[in-house]
Design a protein around this motif. Structure first.
Motif, PDB file in Angstrom:
ATOM      1  N   PHE B  14       0.869  -1.180   0.000  1.00 20.11           N
ATOM      2  CA  PHE B  14       0.000   0.000   0.000  1.00 20.11           C
ATOM      3  C   PHE B  14       0.898   1.219   0.000  1.00 20.11           C
ATOM      4  CE2 PHE B  14      -2.722  -3.069   2.374  1.00 20.11           C
ATOM      5  CZ  PHE B  14      -3.784  -3.100   1.488  1.00 20.11           C
ATOM      6  N   ALA B  19       2.680  -4.283   3.219  1.00 20.24           N
ATOM      7  CA  ALA B  19       1.797  -4.860   4.242  1.00 20.24           C
ATOM      8  C   ALA B  19       2.028  -6.357   4.366  1.00 20.24           C
ATOM      9  CB  ALA B  19       0.341  -4.569   3.905  1.00 20.24           C
ATOM     10  N   GLY B  40      -1.409  -4.548  12.797  1.00 17.18           N
ATOM     11  CA  GLY B  40      -0.630  -3.984  11.697  1.00 17.18           C
ATOM     12  C   GLY B  40       0.372  -4.947  11.098  1.00 17.18           C
ATOM     13  N   ALA B  41       0.348  -6.214  11.539  1.00 21.63           N
ATOM     14  CA  ALA B  41       1.340  -7.169  11.042  1.00 21.63           C
ATOM     15  C   ALA B  41       1.053  -7.609   9.607  1.00 21.63           C
ATOM     16  CB  ALA B  41       1.380  -8.388  11.951  1.00 21.63           C
ATOM     17  N   GLY B  42      -0.221  -7.500   9.190  1.00 19.83           N
ATOM     18  CA  GLY B  42      -0.579  -7.927   7.839  1.00 19.83           C
ATOM     19  C   GLY B  42      -1.532  -9.112   7.822  1.00 19.83           C
ATOM     20  N   LYS B  43      -2.147  -9.417   8.960  1.00 14.43           N
ATOM     21  CA  LYS B  43      -3.068 -10.561   9.033  1.00 14.43           C
ATOM     22  C   LYS B  43      -4.305 -10.332   8.171  1.00 14.43           C
ATOM     23  CE  LYS B  43      -3.636 -10.180  13.507  1.00 14.43           C
ATOM     24  NZ  LYS B  43      -2.796  -8.990  13.785  1.00 14.43           N
ATOM     25  N   THR B  44      -4.935  -9.163   8.351  1.00 15.79           N
ATOM     26  CA  THR B  44      -6.156  -8.886   7.601  1.00 15.79           C
ATOM     27  C   THR B  44      -5.864  -8.788   6.108  1.00 15.79           C
ATOM     28  OG1 THR B  44      -7.139  -7.762   9.474  1.00 15.79           O
ATOM     29  CG2 THR B  44      -8.041  -7.222   7.318  1.00 15.79           C
ATOM     30  N   THR B  45      -4.762  -8.127   5.760  1.00 14.11           N
ATOM     31  CA  THR B  45      -4.404  -8.007   4.344  1.00 14.11           C
ATOM     32  C   THR B  45      -4.221  -9.390   3.726  1.00 14.11           C
ATOM     33  OG1 THR B  45      -3.313  -5.936   4.898  1.00 14.11           O
ATOM     34  CG2 THR B  45      -2.823  -6.874   2.752  1.00 14.11           C
TER      35      THR B  45
END
Ligand SMILES: Nc1ncnc2c1ncn2[C@@H]1O[C@H](COP(=O)(O)OP(=O)(O)O)[C@@H](O)[C@H]1O
Ligand SMILES: [Mg+2]
Lengths: 251, 309
Positions: B14, B19, B40-45
């Motif tokens: 992003f 991410a 903010g680690a990138g789990k959702t992404t």
């Protein structure tokens, strides 16, 4: 069942349309707006320009009613759903972006047709003769599809702020009304005005409506119908293509 | 087929934030796979890329043998999703939401109704089925969303922090349903920042930090690494040099907030003894000394240290 097959996707688009109707269309304010706006516009017309014949006014009214209602709600659906995160839910369901757009178009087509029939009934109640009912029905059906594609096209910019989209769509919709032979008959337009009018699908629909009520028309009726079909195909394909590209930007 | 999910070099950028940074892993059929990491680690992404909501910038994911980018509908037909933010239609009732899902997954109506009733009963929502979702509490919404994800009996279920911020009752209900589903053979991909939850539930856990997987193993093995870590909080009556503390035997990391020092240690006993000697050498008095259980941060620190960058 092939989930990715055409008929299955159309069935799922119908589920989207039913959802839209339930959530966005069958709502007091939307229905009241849909019914009263054409009525008030009509009254304003009637008082403002006594020199134009009633049949001309009603034709313009029917044209505007369909155009405004078929494009009223659909531009805001994606921004609303993007904001409410329900769009993310749809994006993870086995339905293509094209089918979601198609479903939204079905809903706005049905809404547009419903409200427009009310204005037609107003016209008939005022004693206007309906000379060509089948032509009018065909015109309404085609134009409703065409205008709902325009409504979805207005929703293409990937913003999740509904008011932005509503502002933008008003900026585009109102000028379209002025160039489409609703306030000024095509016969009285200057050449540049006619050239502009030719690019607006609303022009051809208004011409069909006038023909249906008064028997007079500017373009040949088969030409009007062909133009509406062409616009519908091009705009639908265009809006589906663009939404496919912008959908991920809404997430 | 033995891999339910196969991820190769998946990446999402992003703007200037990477991410998700070239991650690769696979999830076996039938296992509960935990995706653990701080905010903010990138789990959702990652979850959004795996479920076809956003496209990756590079790399690929095979979900149930279908490429999520090239055959999205076929892949999506096979899994269910509980996204991070609640997203049932607030203007529809629970029942209408479920029937919409039934239609979108192409279920016959009778079949969808039976299944919806069963799920609502299991999740304690049957009495509220005709109420608009607007009026639901957060826990009820989350239970409904789980029901929506399960309506078509998916063989694979994605859940993005399904219990975060929920009341205990809803959270227990969801976790126990997940256990039952796993018993019946459903593959589960679960993201969480709750180490205990991952530990209790998962067969394997991947730990993600700043878009990279820093560890991937069975929870017991990860725990073994983590359990060796403890924290000690200490304060002195005067200023002491930080690098002196950091050099003490057994000290992994030193942090300071206010007048307190947070020391991450491997061997509590050894460090406490050397702290006593150290304070004597510095002519300082120990004002407070607390030992704390290992925190997730310590675990991450430890695990990032062990993996070469
Ligand atoms: N739509 C987005 N636009 C810009 N940055 C994003 C977007 N989504 C996530 N990010 C950034 O990507 C990183 C990973 O976020 P996320 O996947 O939400 O983490 P997690 O779910 O582990 O808390 C964060 O730095 C976040 O700020
Ligand atoms: Mg998240």
């Amino acid at each position: 069942m092939n989930p990715a097959g055409f008929s299955e996707q159309v069935r799922r688009a119908w589920a989207i349309a039913r959802k839209d109707i339930r959530i966005y269309y069958i709502k007091g304010p939307v229905l009241i707006f849909g019914i009263f706006m054409p009525v008030f516009l009509f009254l304003a017309f009637l008082m403002g320009s006594r020199q134009l014949p009633l049949a001309f006014l009603v034709s313009g009214l029917v044209g505007m009613a369909l155009f405004f209602t078929a494009t009223a709600v659909s531009p805001a659906i994606f921004p609303w759903e993007g904001q409410a995160k329900t769009l993310e839910r749809l994006a993870s369901c086995p339905i293509t972006v094209e089918a979601i757009v198609f479903g939204d178009m079905i809903a706005s087509t049905l809404f547009g047709i419903g409200i427009t029939l009310i204005t037609v009934i107003i016209g008939l109640a005022l004693g206007l003769p309906l000379l060509h009912a089948i032509t009018l029905g065909t015109g309404i059906l085609l134009a409703a599809c065409c205008f709902s594609a325009i409504g979805m096209l207005l929703a293409v910019p990937p913003t999740n702020t509904p008011s932005n989209i509503m502002m933008l769509s008003s900026l585009i919709k109102f000028p379209m009304v002025f160039i489409s032979g609703i306030f000024i008959p095509l016969e009285q337009m200057p050449p540049w005005g006619l050239a502009l009018a030719a690019f607006s699908p609303l022009t051809y629909f208004t011409d069909i409506v006038r023909y249906s009520f008064t028997g007079t028309n500017y373009f040949p009726v088969p030409g009007d119908v062909a133009a509406l079909i062409l616009f519908t195909i091009v705009l639908t394909a265009g809006t589906m293509y663009l939404h496919k590209r912008t959908m991920p930007k809404r997430m | 087929m033995s891999e339910a999910i196969e991820v190769t070099d998946l990446t999402k950028i992003f703007g200037t934030t990477v991410a998700v940074d070239h991650i690769s892993f696979s999830v076996k059929e039938g296992e509960i796979f935990g995706f653990l990491g701080p905010n903010g680690a990138g789990k959702t992404t990652t979850t959004r890329m795996l479920t076809g909501v956003i496209p990756p910038d590079s790399g690929s994911a095979l979900i149930l043998d279908h490429d999520i980018q090239h055959q999205p509908v076929m892949a999506k037909q096979g899994f269910g999703v509980v996204p991070e933010t609640s997203n049932a239609y607030a203007d529809l009732t629970a029942w209408q939401n479920l029937m919409l899902m039934g239609d979108l997954y192409g279920l016959p109506h009778a079949h969808a109704s039976d299944r919806a009733s069963d799920l609502l009963k299991t999740l304690g929502l049957l009495e509220r089925r005709d109420q608009k979702v607007q009026a639901y509490s957060k826990g009820m919404k989350q239970r409904l969303i789980l029901a929506m994800a399960l309506l078509h009996k998916p063989g694979l279920l994605f859940l993005d922090e399904p219990t975060s911020g929920l009341d205990v009752q809803s959270s227990q209900m969801i976790l126990s349903l997940l256990r039952d589903l796993s018993q019946e053979g459903t593959t589960i991909f679960l993201t969480t920042h709750n180490m205990e939850e991952a530990n209790r539930l998962c067969n394997r856990i991947a730990i993600i930090r700043s878009g990279k997987i820093v560890a991937l193993d069975a929870p017991e093995k990860l725990k073994a690494a983590i359990d060796r870590l403890h924290r000690i909080e200490v304060s002195f009556d005067r200023d002491i040099p930080a690098n002196g503390l950091a050099r003490l035997p057994g000290v992994v990391h030193v942090d300071r907030t206010g007048d307190k020092w947070q020391i991450t240690v491997e061997d509590r006993d050894l460090v406490i003894r050397s702290l006593v000697t150290f304070s004597q050498q510095q002519g300082a008095v120990i004002v407070t000394l607390n030992t704390l259980a290992p925190s997730l941060d310590d675990a991450f620190l430890r695990l990032t240290r062990e993996v070469p960058p």
